[in-house]
Design an enzyme around this catalytic site. Structure first.
Site, PDB file in Angstrom:
ATOM      1  N   ASN A   1      -1.834  25.135   1.508  1.00  0.00           N
ATOM      2  CA  ASN A   1      -0.827  24.405   2.266  1.00  0.00           C
ATOM      3  C   ASN A   1       0.537  24.628   1.597  1.00  0.00           C
ATOM      4  O   ASN A   1       0.712  24.291   0.416  1.00  0.00           O
ATOM      5  CB  ASN A   1      -1.218  22.920   2.268  1.00  0.00           C
ATOM      6  CG  ASN A   1      -0.252  22.081   3.052  1.00  0.00           C
ATOM      7  OD1 ASN A   1       0.959  22.250   2.924  1.00  0.00           O
ATOM      8  ND2 ASN A   1      -0.760  21.155   3.849  1.00  0.00           N
TER       9      ASN A   1
ATOM     10  N   ASP B   1       3.499  23.396   2.660  1.00  0.00           N
ATOM     11  CA  ASP B   1       4.507  22.389   3.048  1.00  0.00           C
ATOM     12  C   ASP B   1       5.495  22.083   1.929  1.00  0.00           C
ATOM     13  O   ASP B   1       6.683  21.852   2.166  1.00  0.00           O
ATOM     14  CB  ASP B   1       3.838  21.041   3.389  1.00  0.00           C
ATOM     15  CG  ASP B   1       3.005  21.105   4.647  1.00  0.00           C
ATOM     16  OD1 ASP B   1       3.059  22.122   5.349  1.00  0.00           O
ATOM     17  OD2 ASP B   1       2.284  20.122   4.900  1.00  0.00           O
ATOM     18  N   HIS B   2       4.958  22.056   0.685  1.00  0.00           N
ATOM     19  CA  HIS B   2       5.814  21.601  -0.419  1.00  0.00           C
ATOM     20  C   HIS B   2       6.942  22.580  -0.732  1.00  0.00           C
ATOM     21  O   HIS B   2       7.955  22.194  -1.306  1.00  0.00           O
ATOM     22  CB  HIS B   2       4.974  21.308  -1.659  1.00  0.00           C
ATOM     23  CG  HIS B   2       4.018  20.183  -1.405  1.00  0.00           C
ATOM     24  ND1 HIS B   2       4.446  18.882  -1.262  1.00  0.00           N
ATOM     25  CD2 HIS B   2       2.694  20.176  -1.201  1.00  0.00           C
ATOM     26  CE1 HIS B   2       3.392  18.117  -0.996  1.00  0.00           C
ATOM     27  NE2 HIS B   2       2.317  18.876  -0.960  1.00  0.00           N
TER      28      HIS B   2
ATOM     29  N   HIS C   1       1.770  21.624   7.931  1.00  0.00           N
ATOM     30  CA  HIS C   1       1.771  20.394   8.719  1.00  0.00           C
ATOM     31  C   HIS C   1       3.142  20.282   9.382  1.00  0.00           C
ATOM     32  O   HIS C   1       4.156  20.127   8.700  1.00  0.00           O
ATOM     33  CB  HIS C   1       1.514  19.208   7.773  1.00  0.00           C
ATOM     34  CG  HIS C   1       1.353  17.896   8.480  1.00  0.00           C
ATOM     35  ND1 HIS C   1       0.991  16.754   7.810  1.00  0.00           N
ATOM     36  CD2 HIS C   1       1.505  17.529   9.780  1.00  0.00           C
ATOM     37  CE1 HIS C   1       0.925  15.736   8.665  1.00  0.00           C
ATOM     38  NE2 HIS C   1       1.245  16.192   9.873  1.00  0.00           N
TER      39      HIS C   1
ATOM     40  N   ARG D   1       5.329  18.003  11.025  1.00  0.00           N
ATOM     41  CA  ARG D   1       5.435  16.559  11.272  1.00  0.00           C
ATOM     42  C   ARG D   1       6.445  16.287  12.373  1.00  0.00           C
ATOM     43  O   ARG D   1       7.400  17.037  12.551  1.00  0.00           O
ATOM     44  CB  ARG D   1       5.869  15.846   9.985  1.00  0.00           C
ATOM     45  CG  ARG D   1       4.750  15.722   8.983  1.00  0.00           C
ATOM     46  CD  ARG D   1       5.199  14.921   7.777  1.00  0.00           C
ATOM     47  NE  ARG D   1       4.051  14.503   7.003  1.00  0.00           N
ATOM     48  CZ  ARG D   1       3.434  13.334   7.120  1.00  0.00           C
ATOM     49  NH1 ARG D   1       3.897  12.434   7.969  1.00  0.00           N
ATOM     50  NH2 ARG D   1       2.385  13.047   6.382  1.00  0.00           N
TER      51      ARG D   1
ATOM     52  N   ARG E   1      10.112  16.694   8.385  1.00  0.00           N
ATOM     53  CA  ARG E   1      10.661  16.478   7.035  1.00  0.00           C
ATOM     54  C   ARG E   1      10.489  17.698   6.130  1.00  0.00           C
ATOM     55  O   ARG E   1      11.204  17.856   5.167  1.00  0.00           O
ATOM     56  CB  ARG E   1      10.036  15.246   6.392  1.00  0.00           C
ATOM     57  CG  ARG E   1       8.592  15.425   6.005  1.00  0.00           C
ATOM     58  CD  ARG E   1       8.099  14.274   5.174  1.00  0.00           C
ATOM     59  NE  ARG E   1       7.872  13.094   5.975  1.00  0.00           N
ATOM     60  CZ  ARG E   1       6.984  12.154   5.655  1.00  0.00           C
ATOM     61  NH1 ARG E   1       6.285  12.267   4.538  1.00  0.00           N
ATOM     62  NH2 ARG E   1       6.799  11.111   6.411  1.00  0.00           N
ATOM     63  N   HIS E   2       9.497  18.522   6.411  1.00  0.00           N
ATOM     64  CA  HIS E   2       9.399  19.757   5.602  1.00  0.00           C
ATOM     65  C   HIS E   2       9.322  21.005   6.490  1.00  0.00           C
ATOM     66  O   HIS E   2      10.304  21.711   6.629  1.00  0.00           O
ATOM     67  CB  HIS E   2       8.281  19.696   4.544  1.00  0.00           C
ATOM     68  CG  HIS E   2       7.010  19.005   4.945  1.00  0.00           C
ATOM     69  ND1 HIS E   2       6.270  19.360   6.034  1.00  0.00           N
ATOM     70  CD2 HIS E   2       6.334  17.976   4.343  1.00  0.00           C
ATOM     71  CE1 HIS E   2       5.200  18.603   6.100  1.00  0.00           C
ATOM     72  NE2 HIS E   2       5.200  17.731   5.098  1.00  0.00           N
TER      73      HIS E   2
ATOM     74  N   GLU F   1      -1.647  21.866  10.937  1.00  0.00           N
ATOM     75  CA  GLU F   1      -2.001  20.431  10.854  1.00  0.00           C
ATOM     76  C   GLU F   1      -1.004  19.656  11.682  1.00  0.00           C
ATOM     77  O   GLU F   1       0.207  19.928  11.609  1.00  0.00           O
ATOM     78  CB  GLU F   1      -1.793  20.012   9.407  1.00  0.00           C
ATOM     79  CG  GLU F   1      -2.973  19.454   8.730  1.00  0.00           C
ATOM     80  CD  GLU F   1      -2.540  19.019   7.351  1.00  0.00           C
ATOM     81  OE1 GLU F   1      -1.862  17.979   7.251  1.00  0.00           O
ATOM     82  OE2 GLU F   1      -2.861  19.724   6.402  1.00  0.00           O
TER      83      GLU F   1
ATOM     84  N   THR G   1      -0.463  12.496   4.219  1.00  0.00           N
ATOM     85  CA  THR G   1      -1.501  11.938   5.095  1.00  0.00           C
ATOM     86  C   THR G   1      -2.370  10.989   4.274  1.00  0.00           C
ATOM     87  O   THR G   1      -2.951  11.391   3.273  1.00  0.00           O
ATOM     88  CB  THR G   1      -2.370  13.083   5.675  1.00  0.00           C
ATOM     89  OG1 THR G   1      -1.498  14.132   6.078  1.00  0.00           O
ATOM     90  CG2 THR G   1      -3.183  12.599   6.838  1.00  0.00           C
TER      91      THR G   1
ATOM     92  N   GLU H   1     -12.556  18.258   8.860  1.00  0.00           N
ATOM     93  CA  GLU H   1     -12.075  18.435   7.493  1.00  0.00           C
ATOM     94  C   GLU H   1     -12.313  17.114   6.787  1.00  0.00           C
ATOM     95  O   GLU H   1     -11.773  16.072   7.195  1.00  0.00           O
ATOM     96  CB  GLU H   1     -10.588  18.806   7.454  1.00  0.00           C
ATOM     97  CG  GLU H   1     -10.120  18.957   5.992  1.00  0.00           C
ATOM     98  CD  GLU H   1      -8.649  19.328   5.845  1.00  0.00           C
ATOM     99  OE1 GLU H   1      -8.089  19.999   6.747  1.00  0.00           O
ATOM    100  OE2 GLU H   1      -8.058  18.931   4.815  1.00  0.00           O
TER     101      GLU H   1
ATOM    102  N   HIS I   1      -7.433  17.488   0.359  1.00  0.00           N
ATOM    103  CA  HIS I   1      -6.500  16.427   0.005  1.00  0.00           C
ATOM    104  C   HIS I   1      -6.716  15.972  -1.435  1.00  0.00           C
ATOM    105  O   HIS I   1      -7.796  15.535  -1.788  1.00  0.00           O
ATOM    106  CB  HIS I   1      -6.566  15.204   0.922  1.00  0.00           C
ATOM    107  CG  HIS I   1      -5.213  14.545   1.061  1.00  0.00           C
ATOM    108  ND1 HIS I   1      -4.643  13.810   0.058  1.00  0.00           N
ATOM    109  CD2 HIS I   1      -4.298  14.573   2.060  1.00  0.00           C
ATOM    110  CE1 HIS I   1      -3.453  13.400   0.442  1.00  0.00           C
ATOM    111  NE2 HIS I   1      -3.213  13.855   1.650  1.00  0.00           N
TER     112      HIS I   1
ATOM    113  N   HIS J   1      -0.569  20.549  -2.872  1.00  0.00           N
ATOM    114  CA  HIS J   1       0.311  20.005  -3.897  1.00  0.00           C
ATOM    115  C   HIS J   1       0.031  20.554  -5.295  1.00  0.00           C
ATOM    116  O   HIS J   1       0.952  20.941  -6.024  1.00  0.00           O
ATOM    117  CB  HIS J   1       0.213  18.471  -3.885  1.00  0.00           C
ATOM    118  CG  HIS J   1       1.236  17.822  -4.741  1.00  0.00           C
ATOM    119  ND1 HIS J   1       0.966  17.395  -6.028  1.00  0.00           N
ATOM    120  CD2 HIS J   1       2.545  17.562  -4.537  1.00  0.00           C
ATOM    121  CE1 HIS J   1       2.055  16.888  -6.550  1.00  0.00           C
ATOM    122  NE2 HIS J   1       3.030  16.967  -5.662  1.00  0.00           N
TER     123      HIS J   1
HETATM  124  N1  PXP Z   1      -5.651  18.500   4.250  1.00  0.00           N
HETATM  125  C1  PXP Z   1      -4.880  17.670   4.991  1.00  0.00           C
HETATM  126  C2  PXP Z   1      -5.387  17.246   6.323  1.00  0.00           C
HETATM  127  C3  PXP Z   1      -3.629  17.239   4.520  1.00  0.00           C
HETATM  128  O1  PXP Z   1      -2.880  16.410   5.260  1.00  0.00           O
HETATM  129  C4  PXP Z   1      -3.167  17.697   3.280  1.00  0.00           C
HETATM  130  C5  PXP Z   1      -1.809  17.286   2.779  1.00  0.00           C
HETATM  131  O2  PXP Z   1      -0.831  17.920   3.489  1.00  0.00           O
HETATM  132  C6  PXP Z   1      -4.000  18.568   2.553  1.00  0.00           C
HETATM  133  C7  PXP Z   1      -5.255  18.926   3.045  1.00  0.00           C
HETATM  134  C8  PXP Z   1      -3.600  19.108   1.217  1.00  0.00           C
HETATM  135  O3  PXP Z   1      -3.492  18.062   0.314  1.00  0.00           O
HETATM  136  P1  PXP Z   1      -2.841  18.318  -1.116  1.00  0.00           P
HETATM  137  O4  PXP Z   1      -1.429  18.690  -0.877  1.00  0.00           O
HETATM  138  O5  PXP Z   1      -3.020  17.002  -1.805  1.00  0.00           O
HETATM  139  O6  PXP Z   1      -3.629  19.432  -1.746  1.00  0.00           O
END
Ligand code: PXP
Length: 395
Positions: free
Chosen positions: A160, A162-163, A196, A198, A202-203, A223, A254, A304, A344, A367
């Protein structure tokens, strides 16, 4: 307790439990439930010194057996004591051998325990060819009776990004670009990219998702919440799959899984629209069997499983309980025909056991990898996580 496991390699309770369970089954299959057996899990350094001391061999080995008495081979004549002895296994060597033979580590450990136990019982493959054949036949019989499943396919790692977009948005300029990040992740071995989109943007931005759709070579998992505007966007972009998540504006990330049971008809409609556009849908749910069943009922292709409570557990006991919930939910989902992903809060310390659950196809991690990338570079951060997933997926 007939089986005692001593872990001098500090591999954690999950592995110890599996080893204990397998060793107990072995004793049952050998009609030895009245006897005590000790399994010592150690490393190459300790087994090398034992190998040197007892066999005059100056190198590590995978397993050494220490019968409590030389007379154990005469078990059927009745023994006055109840100790079988010790089986010492080097986890370093076991893992290396499993890796090179593409075997699950747990399967490798079962092989070594079987081999070690037969030595304790007086079998000796080094004595003669016929003795080697007799031992090998008994080993195969026992391993077959243990009925351990071998993993067919490795767990894959989706990242992911997003960050990366979060950092960019903090400055409101064009970098760092999550599209570049996704390409680096793929070059380093990521098997999927997750973003994701949103409602509050925001990102990730629409532009990011559009470009990713064009450039991602592996698989793009979008997502999203089930808001109409985002659904329409997904239908237009056609990512390789979508993961529906609950979305609250005030949350940092989330927070929980979808309550599929209470939103069946709304979610079912979204799934139907996506499937019409050939976009498979995954539902992000807590590890709860009823949510799993409801997901199947409304036509999801994947679930998931939310690993957040496992990741946030503050004691080993609680983590173990959360792990078992994930394991059972994944098993149920797999059994009823859903495909299973998880994610997550997974990081470099807690991902191993989850990657070892054979029914989970893919992990979604963001993350922890992006955080490590700040210090080690993104490529290295992905390689480090890939190694954990790969090694654990062999368990
Ligand atoms: N899966 C889902 C559905 C999420 O919302 C997220 C966070 O964006 C992740 C996985 C990844 O989580 P993390 O960033 O804590 O690894």
């Amino acid at each position: 307790m007939p089986v005692t496991v001593i872990d001098r390699s500090q591999h954690g309770s999950l592995l110890i439990n599996k080893v204990r369970e397998t060793a107990s089954t072995l004793l049952t299959k050998c009609d030895l439930t009245d006897y005590n057996l000790t399994i010592v899990l150690t490393d190459d350094s300790e087994i090398t010194s034992l190998n040197k001391r007892y066999r005059n061999q100056h190198k590590p080995t995978n397993v050494l057996s220490f019968p409590f008495s030389e007379n154990i081979g005469l078990l059927d004549e009745g023994l006055s004591f109840k100790e079988l002895g010790d089986i010492v296994i080097s986890l370093d060597t076991a893992r290396k051998e499993a890796f090179f033979n593409n075997q699950a580590v747990h399967y490798k450990l079962a092989m070594l325990m079987t081999h070690g136990l037969l030595h304790i019982l007086g079998y000796d493959h080094e004595a003669s060819d016929s003795e080697a054949e007799r031992m090998s036949k008994e080993e195969s019989r026992l391993l077959h009776e243990l009925n351990l499943c071998r993993r067919q396919k490795m767990t894959s790692l989706a990242i992911n990004v997003d960050h990366i977009a979060t950092i960019r948005q903090a400055r409101g300029i064009a970098e760092p670009d999550p599209v570049t990040a996704a390409a680096i992740c793929e070059l380093a071995g990521a098997q999927g990219i997750v973003v994701h989109l949103r409602e509050d943007r925001r990102h990730m931005q629409d532009r990011d998702v559009r470009l990713l759709k064009e450039t991602v070579k592996t698989k793009l998992n979008l997502e999203m919440g089930a808001a109409e505007e985002i659904v329409l966007f997904a239908l237009e972009i056609k990512p390789d799959m979508v993961t529906l998540v609950p979305e609250k504006r005030e949350e940092l990330t989330t927070e929980g899984g979808l309550d599929v049971i209470s939103q069946k008809s709304k979610l079912a409609k979204t799934i139907e629209r996506m499937e019409h556009a050939n976009i498979p849908v995954s539902l992000f749910i807590d590890p709860d069997i009823d949510q799993v069943k409801a997901s199947l009922d409304i036509g999801a292709t994947y679930v998931e499983i939310h690993t957040g409570s496992y990741a946030d557990a503050t004691s080993e006991d609680q983590q173990h309980k959360e792990f078992e919930l994930i394991q059972s939910a994944a098993a149920e989902a797999h059994q009823i025909g859903l495909r299973v992903n998880a994610g997550h809060g997974l990081n470099y310390l807690n991902t191993g056991p989850i990657a070892a659950i054979g029914t989970i196809e893919e992990l979604s991690i963001g993350h922890a990898i992006i955080s490590r990338a700040v210090f080690s570079g993104l490529e290295q951060a992905v390689l480090d996580m890939r190694l954990i997933v790969k090694n654990s997926a062999l368990l």
